[in-house]
Scaffold this active site. Structure first.
Site, PDB file in Angstrom:
ATOM      1  N   GLY A   1      -1.926 -52.426  18.593  1.00 20.52           N
ATOM      2  CA  GLY A   1      -0.865 -52.497  19.467  1.00 20.52           C
ATOM      3  C   GLY A   1      -0.569 -53.774  19.900  1.00 20.52           C
ATOM      4  O   GLY A   1       0.120 -53.995  21.167  1.00 20.52           O
ATOM      5  N   PHE A   2      -1.975 -54.594  20.268  1.00 16.25           N
ATOM      6  CA  PHE A   2      -1.225 -55.328  20.538  1.00 16.25           C
ATOM      7  C   PHE A   2      -1.451 -56.510  20.333  1.00 16.25           C
ATOM      8  O   PHE A   2      -0.523 -57.506  20.837  1.00 16.25           O
ATOM      9  CB  PHE A   2      -3.324 -56.504  20.853  1.00 16.25           C
ATOM     10  CG  PHE A   2      -3.336 -57.527  21.052  1.00 16.25           C
ATOM     11  CD1 PHE A   2      -3.997 -57.952  23.220  1.00 16.25           C
ATOM     12  CD2 PHE A   2      -3.477 -58.268  20.684  1.00 16.25           C
ATOM     13  CE1 PHE A   2      -3.692 -58.775  23.911  1.00 16.25           C
ATOM     14  CE2 PHE A   2      -3.801 -60.146  21.515  1.00 16.25           C
ATOM     15  CZ  PHE A   2      -4.287 -60.064  22.512  1.00 16.25           C
ATOM     16  N   LEU A   3      -0.789 -57.117  19.109  1.00 11.58           N
ATOM     17  CA  LEU A   3       0.337 -57.540  18.752  1.00 11.58           C
ATOM     18  C   LEU A   3       1.981 -57.609  18.778  1.00 11.58           C
ATOM     19  O   LEU A   3       2.666 -58.581  18.628  1.00 11.58           O
ATOM     20  CB  LEU A   3       0.134 -58.074  17.331  1.00 11.58           C
ATOM     21  CG  LEU A   3      -1.579 -58.259  16.816  1.00 11.58           C
ATOM     22  CD1 LEU A   3      -1.585 -58.815  14.927  1.00 11.58           C
ATOM     23  CD2 LEU A   3      -1.503 -59.769  17.097  1.00 11.58           C
TER      24      LEU A   3
ATOM     25  N   HIS B   1     -15.033 -41.301   4.781  1.00 14.95           N
ATOM     26  CA  HIS B   1     -13.834 -41.997   5.201  1.00 14.95           C
ATOM     27  C   HIS B   1     -15.536 -43.134   6.046  1.00 14.95           C
ATOM     28  O   HIS B   1     -14.470 -44.433   6.155  1.00 14.95           O
ATOM     29  CB  HIS B   1     -14.410 -41.181   6.528  1.00 14.95           C
ATOM     30  CG  HIS B   1     -13.688 -40.839   7.783  1.00 14.95           C
ATOM     31  ND1 HIS B   1     -13.040 -39.915   8.921  1.00 14.95           N
ATOM     32  CD2 HIS B   1     -12.635 -42.584   7.815  1.00 14.95           C
ATOM     33  CE1 HIS B   1     -11.737 -40.295   9.899  1.00 14.95           C
ATOM     34  NE2 HIS B   1     -11.907 -42.129   9.641  1.00 14.95           N
TER      35      HIS B   1
ATOM     36  N   SER C   1      -4.840 -49.963  12.005  1.00 17.80           N
ATOM     37  CA  SER C   1      -4.959 -50.767  13.050  1.00 17.80           C
ATOM     38  C   SER C   1      -3.901 -52.248  12.641  1.00 17.80           C
ATOM     39  O   SER C   1      -4.938 -52.969  13.280  1.00 17.80           O
ATOM     40  CB  SER C   1      -6.874 -51.239  13.856  1.00 17.80           C
ATOM     41  OG  SER C   1      -7.041 -49.965  13.357  1.00 17.80           O
ATOM     42  N   PRO C   2      -3.358 -52.475  11.917  1.00 18.67           N
ATOM     43  CA  PRO C   2      -2.471 -53.551  11.050  1.00 18.67           C
ATOM     44  C   PRO C   2      -1.670 -54.526  12.379  1.00 18.67           C
ATOM     45  O   PRO C   2      -1.540 -55.344  12.080  1.00 18.67           O
ATOM     46  CB  PRO C   2      -1.728 -52.950  10.133  1.00 18.67           C
ATOM     47  CG  PRO C   2      -1.249 -51.923  10.775  1.00 18.67           C
ATOM     48  CD  PRO C   2      -2.498 -50.857  11.167  1.00 18.67           C
TER      49      PRO C   2
ATOM     50  N   TYR D   1     -10.082 -36.164  13.324  1.00 21.16           N
ATOM     51  CA  TYR D   1      -9.429 -36.683  14.356  1.00 21.16           C
ATOM     52  C   TYR D   1      -8.879 -35.328  15.059  1.00 21.16           C
ATOM     53  O   TYR D   1      -7.839 -34.756  15.072  1.00 21.16           O
ATOM     54  CB  TYR D   1      -8.033 -37.457  13.428  1.00 21.16           C
ATOM     55  CG  TYR D   1      -8.396 -38.697  12.816  1.00 21.16           C
ATOM     56  CD1 TYR D   1      -9.381 -39.882  12.998  1.00 21.16           C
ATOM     57  CD2 TYR D   1      -7.064 -39.540  11.951  1.00 21.16           C
ATOM     58  CE1 TYR D   1      -9.547 -40.473  11.972  1.00 21.16           C
ATOM     59  CE2 TYR D   1      -7.192 -40.277  11.304  1.00 21.16           C
ATOM     60  CZ  TYR D   1      -8.319 -40.896  11.133  1.00 21.16           C
ATOM     61  OH  TYR D   1      -8.703 -42.176  10.275  1.00 21.16           O
TER      62      TYR D   1
END
Length: 329
Positions: A214-216, A131, A209-210, A57
């Site tokens: 960020g889409f939800l 990873h 990515s739960p 990262y």
């Protein structure tokens, strides 16, 4: 808020952890160092005690220097190290085109861990992930190396990111696996088949990515402009006109449930998985303190089994085949 035990370990974390990648990579220019450290420390004050990072990262600051995510996390938890659980990862580096280079050889694992410990400013890692699966290295070899590192006190427990059932079983037969970290959200449910294996082997499922990057949250539209070449969302299909059309029914469902529960759409998407299984720990990421507070409070939202079943039944009728965007973590 009741803590959750990570698999077979003695690690207890709050129901929502913090994915720290976005401070350095994939969501635009890295956050200025002092601000990032301050925000990460504020996350601890909010209640976060599970911080997820990785050696890969990294991002390029506007002045051309490198932002090392592990350094940010390490400096943020100075003085509170024994109050937090740090997870980091090895085995992945990035090519210029964002594709992955995989290397999980024993030599690389040890070299990577040494670098991570230095950047984190600690002498042990609580949870050390492979990873990505390296097809050149057998799972038994990776597990043997992790067992040695546990014996040496350099890591407490280990896990696998993007694990498959076969790989998990083979690795766990050599050295118990504490957690897997796989993508999981209302729009990405393809790993649900591994739930029974997690239960059988007492393995935690850490969901990255739960909120579908960020889409939800419902806070973006196809007109949203992601203004940096370092923001991977610009290329994610859920943010296209077609992606929004595919997900409209889901966004409407989330909006309705959020109104009923006096919550936000993002909170409902997190509460759905938290209440579904006691061993699931989502690790959403944000660089905004208010969003950090919002995400953390999802751990206090209760959904009944009937409500979860209703959501799942509706999700089963929805087609998200456009959704294939994948951040190279």
């Amino acid at each position: 808020m009741e803590k959750r035990k990570l698999g077979n370990s003695e690690l207890y974390v709050n129901p929502v952890g913090l994915g720290c990648m976005g401070f350095s990579r994939a969501y635009g220019d890295p956050t200025e160092k002092r601000m990032a450290i301050r925000t990460l420390r504020e996350a601890f004050d909010i209640g976060y005690n599970f911080f997820d990072t990785a050696e890969s990262y990294t991002g390029v600051n506007p002045d051309g220097t490198i932002s090392y995510n592990e350094e940010l996390v390490g400096q943020a938890v100075k003085g509170i190290r024994n109050q937090v659980v740090i997870a980091t990862k090895m085995g992945v580096s990035h090519n210029d085109d964002r594709s992955l280079k995989l290397d999980s050889s024993p030599e690389t694992i040890r070299r990577s861990l040494a670098g991570s410990l230095k950047r984190l400013g600690t002498d042990y890692v609580d949870l050390y992930y492979q990873h990505r699966i390296d097809p050149k290295v057998e799972p038994e070899t990776v597990a043997e190396t992790m067992a040695e590192l546990i014996k040496e006190g350099k890591i407490r427990y280990w896990g696998i990111s993007e694990a498959t059932e076969e790989y998990l079983r083979r690795a766990a037969a050599v050295c118990p696996v504490t957690a897997i970290e796989n993508r999981y959200s209302m729009m990405a449910r393809w790993h649900e088949s591994i739930f029974p294996v997690c239960e059988e082997l007492h393995v935690a499922y850490v969901a990255f990515s739960p909120i579908a990057n960020g889409f939800l949250t419902g806070k973006y539209t196809p007109a949203t402009k992601f203004d940096s070449i370092q923001d991977y969302r610009a290329a994610m299909p859920q943010y296209t006109e077609e992606g929004f059309a595919k997900a409209k029914e889901l966004l409407d469902l989330l909006a309705n449930m959020a109104a009923q529960k006096n919550a936000t759409m993002g909170q409902i998407s997190l509460a759905w998985m938290i209440n579904k299984k006691p061993y699931i720990v989502p690790i959403p990421g944000s660089r905004k303190v208010e969003r950090l507070k919002e995400n953390f409070e999802a751990g206090n939202i209760m959904l009944t089994k009937d409500e979860i079943a209703m959501i799942d039944a509706k999700l089963d009728t929805m087609n998200f085949d456009v959704f294939g965007g994948h951040i190279s973590q």
